[in-house]
Design a protein around this motif. Structure first.
Motif, mmCIF file in Angstrom:
data_model
loop_
_atom_site.group_PDB
_atom_site.id
_atom_site.type_symbol
_atom_site.label_atom_id
_atom_site.label_comp_id
_atom_site.label_asym_id
_atom_site.label_seq_id
_atom_site.Cartn_x
_atom_site.Cartn_y
_atom_site.Cartn_z
ATOM 1 N N ILE A 119 34.960 -16.965 7.644
ATOM 2 C CA ILE A 119 35.189 -15.995 8.725
ATOM 3 C C ILE A 119 34.052 -16.059 9.742
ATOM 4 O O ILE A 119 34.268 -15.964 10.956
ATOM 5 N N THR A 120 32.833 -16.246 9.259
ATOM 6 C CA THR A 120 31.668 -16.322 10.141
ATOM 7 C C THR A 120 31.775 -17.492 11.104
ATOM 8 O O THR A 120 31.611 -17.332 12.323
ATOM 9 N N VAL A 121 32.057 -18.686 10.580
ATOM 10 C CA VAL A 121 32.135 -19.858 11.467
ATOM 11 C C VAL A 121 33.392 -19.827 12.326
ATOM 12 O O VAL A 121 33.454 -20.501 13.360
ATOM 13 N N LEU A 122 34.390 -19.056 11.933
ATOM 14 C CA LEU A 122 35.583 -18.893 12.759
ATOM 15 C C LEU A 122 35.283 -18.059 14.001
ATOM 16 O O LEU A 122 35.721 -18.382 15.115
ATOM 17 N N LEU A 123 34.516 -16.991 13.835
ATOM 18 C CA LEU A 123 34.294 -16.037 14.924
ATOM 19 C C LEU A 123 33.007 -16.278 15.708
ATOM 20 O O LEU A 123 32.878 -15.798 16.834
ATOM 21 N N LEU A 124 32.055 -17.022 15.132
ATOM 22 C CA LEU A 124 30.789 -17.238 15.828
ATOM 23 C C LEU A 124 30.953 -17.937 17.174
ATOM 24 O O LEU A 124 30.330 -17.511 18.172
ATOM 25 N N TYR A 148 26.546 -25.813 9.348
ATOM 26 C CA TYR A 148 27.780 -25.306 9.942
ATOM 27 C C TYR A 148 27.522 -24.082 10.815
ATOM 28 O O TYR A 148 28.194 -23.877 11.824
ATOM 29 N N THR A 149 26.563 -23.242 10.444
ATOM 30 C CA THR A 149 26.219 -22.094 11.284
ATOM 31 C C THR A 149 25.689 -22.570 12.632
ATOM 32 O O THR A 149 26.088 -22.079 13.697
ATOM 33 N N PHE A 150 24.769 -23.526 12.595
ATOM 34 C CA PHE A 150 24.216 -24.078 13.840
ATOM 35 C C PHE A 150 25.296 -24.791 14.645
ATOM 36 O O PHE A 150 25.361 -24.684 15.874
ATOM 37 N N PHE A 151 26.170 -25.512 13.957
ATOM 38 C CA PHE A 151 27.274 -26.236 14.594
ATOM 39 C C PHE A 151 28.195 -25.275 15.337
ATOM 40 O O PHE A 151 28.554 -25.497 16.500
ATOM 41 N N ILE A 158 34.904 -32.225 22.200
ATOM 42 C CA ILE A 158 34.499 -33.524 21.657
ATOM 43 C C ILE A 158 33.486 -33.314 20.531
ATOM 44 O O ILE A 158 33.551 -33.958 19.471
ATOM 45 N N LEU A 159 32.537 -32.385 20.744
ATOM 46 C CA LEU A 159 31.557 -32.045 19.706
ATOM 47 C C LEU A 159 32.244 -31.500 18.460
ATOM 48 O O LEU A 159 31.960 -31.944 17.333
ATOM 49 N N VAL A 160 33.151 -30.548 18.644
ATOM 50 C CA VAL A 160 33.829 -29.907 17.513
ATOM 51 C C VAL A 160 34.627 -30.918 16.697
ATOM 52 O O VAL A 160 34.508 -30.989 15.469
ATOM 53 N N ILE A 161 35.436 -31.718 17.365
ATOM 54 C CA ILE A 161 36.316 -32.659 16.657
ATOM 55 C C ILE A 161 35.508 -33.774 15.992
ATOM 56 O O ILE A 161 35.752 -34.129 14.838
ATOM 57 N N THR A 162 34.516 -34.309 16.712
ATOM 58 C CA THR A 162 33.723 -35.423 16.172
ATOM 59 C C THR A 162 32.949 -35.005 14.927
ATOM 60 O O THR A 162 33.000 -35.673 13.884
ATOM 61 N N VAL A 163 32.216 -33.896 15.026
ATOM 62 C CA VAL A 163 31.402 -33.452 13.890
ATOM 63 C C VAL A 163 32.285 -33.039 12.716
ATOM 64 O O VAL A 163 31.980 -33.350 11.556
ATOM 65 N N SER A 164 33.386 -32.349 12.981
ATOM 66 C CA SER A 164 34.287 -31.917 11.904
ATOM 67 C C SER A 164 34.863 -33.118 11.158
ATOM 68 O O SER A 164 34.869 -33.150 9.922
ATOM 69 N N LEU A 165 35.346 -34.112 11.904
ATOM 70 C CA LEU A 165 35.917 -35.300 11.267
ATOM 71 C C LEU A 165 34.876 -36.077 10.483
ATOM 72 O O LEU A 165 35.134 -36.546 9.366
ATOM 73 N N MET A 166 33.669 -36.204 11.039
ATOM 74 C CA MET A 166 32.607 -36.918 10.333
ATOM 75 C C MET A 166 32.211 -36.190 9.048
ATOM 76 O O MET A 166 31.996 -36.815 8.003
ATOM 77 N N PHE A 167 32.147 -34.874 9.109
ATOM 78 C CA PHE A 167 31.756 -34.108 7.924
ATOM 79 C C PHE A 167 32.823 -34.211 6.838
ATOM 80 O O PHE A 167 32.513 -34.365 5.656
ATOM 81 N N ILE A 168 34.099 -34.131 7.241
ATOM 82 C CA ILE A 168 35.190 -34.271 6.268
ATOM 83 C C ILE A 168 35.166 -35.660 5.636
ATOM 84 O O ILE A 168 35.256 -35.803 4.408
#
Length: 223
Positions: free
Chosen positions: A49-54, A96-99, A117-127
């Motif tokens: 919930i935190t990373v959703l709303l931050l 993830y908080t910093f992200f 681009i930041l959101v998609i790139t980092v998310s895909l790399m982390f997964i």
């Protein structure tokens, strides 16, 4: 009349509301990536919930303080207060908080393309990295034995049967020195049957305590 002016829809208000919506989309992508990357679905619902709303909060705040140094310093003070009042987490949660905050910051400044681009790139790399390294993750095995039992090479044949790797983490006494607890770093084989593994160890250690745990379980409880 001055009060009603605060409810007037202006071009600036529309831009902030759009940034808010983009922040929510970014937060949804980030939190979804966090859930997918979390091994065995062990994650904190509150943190999701935190990373959703931050990003939404950051996207709303940034336009109001971007040109005011005093307000910027005030926000930095708020973040410092939140940081010191927070419960320590593992490195993944800190990242993830910093992200999420960085994504909200970029979106709040109106750089939507760069932000996504930041959101998609980092998310895909982390997964990708989390799933690729999942097999190699270590567990901790704790075996209790009587004090008169020599644990050196005692379980090696069982370890060779069920584990890819193992090494002694530490040894300590318990029950006023009448028992030893040996902790091992272990990496189970892909087809390892944990129940059969523990059953064979129990026949060797006199049916005393045996614990298998993941190191991350001690850091972030499932809520």
């Amino acid at each position: 009349m001055d009060i009603l002016e605060g409810f007037t829809i202006t071009t600036e208000t529309t831009a902030i509301l759009f940034s808010m919506a983009m922040g929510l989309v970014a937060g949804a992508i980030i939190s979804s990536g966090y859930i997918i990357a979390s091994k065995d679905k062990k994650f904190s619902k509150n943190f999701v919930i935190t990373v959703l709303l931050l990003p939404v909060i950051m996207a709303i705040i940034i336009p109001f303080i971007a040109t005011d140094l005093k307000k910027t310093l005030s926000l930095a003070g708020v973040f410092a207060l939140v940081r010191f009042r927070s419960i320590p987490g593992d490195s993944k949660d800190i990242l993830y908080t910093f992200f999420a905050a960085a994504a909200g910051l970029v979106i709040g400044l109106g750089s939507y393309l760069i932000g996504f681009i930041l959101v998609i790139t980092v998310s895909l790399m982390f997964i990708f990295m989390s799933l690729a390294w999942k097999v190699s993750e270590k567990q901790i095995l704790k075996i209790t034995i009587p004090e008169d039992m020599n644990y050196k090479d005692l379980f090696n044949d069982i370890f060779d049967k069920y584990l890819l790797k193992h090494s002694v983490k530490n040894v300590k006494t318990s029950n006023m020195g009448t028992l030893f607890t040996i902790s091992y770093w272990i990496q189970p084989k892909k087809d390892c049957d944990t129940k059969m593994f523990i059953d064979e160890l129990r026949t060797r250690n006199g049916n005393l305590n045996i614990i298998v745990e993941n190191p991350d379980d001690q850091l972030a409880p499932v809520l």
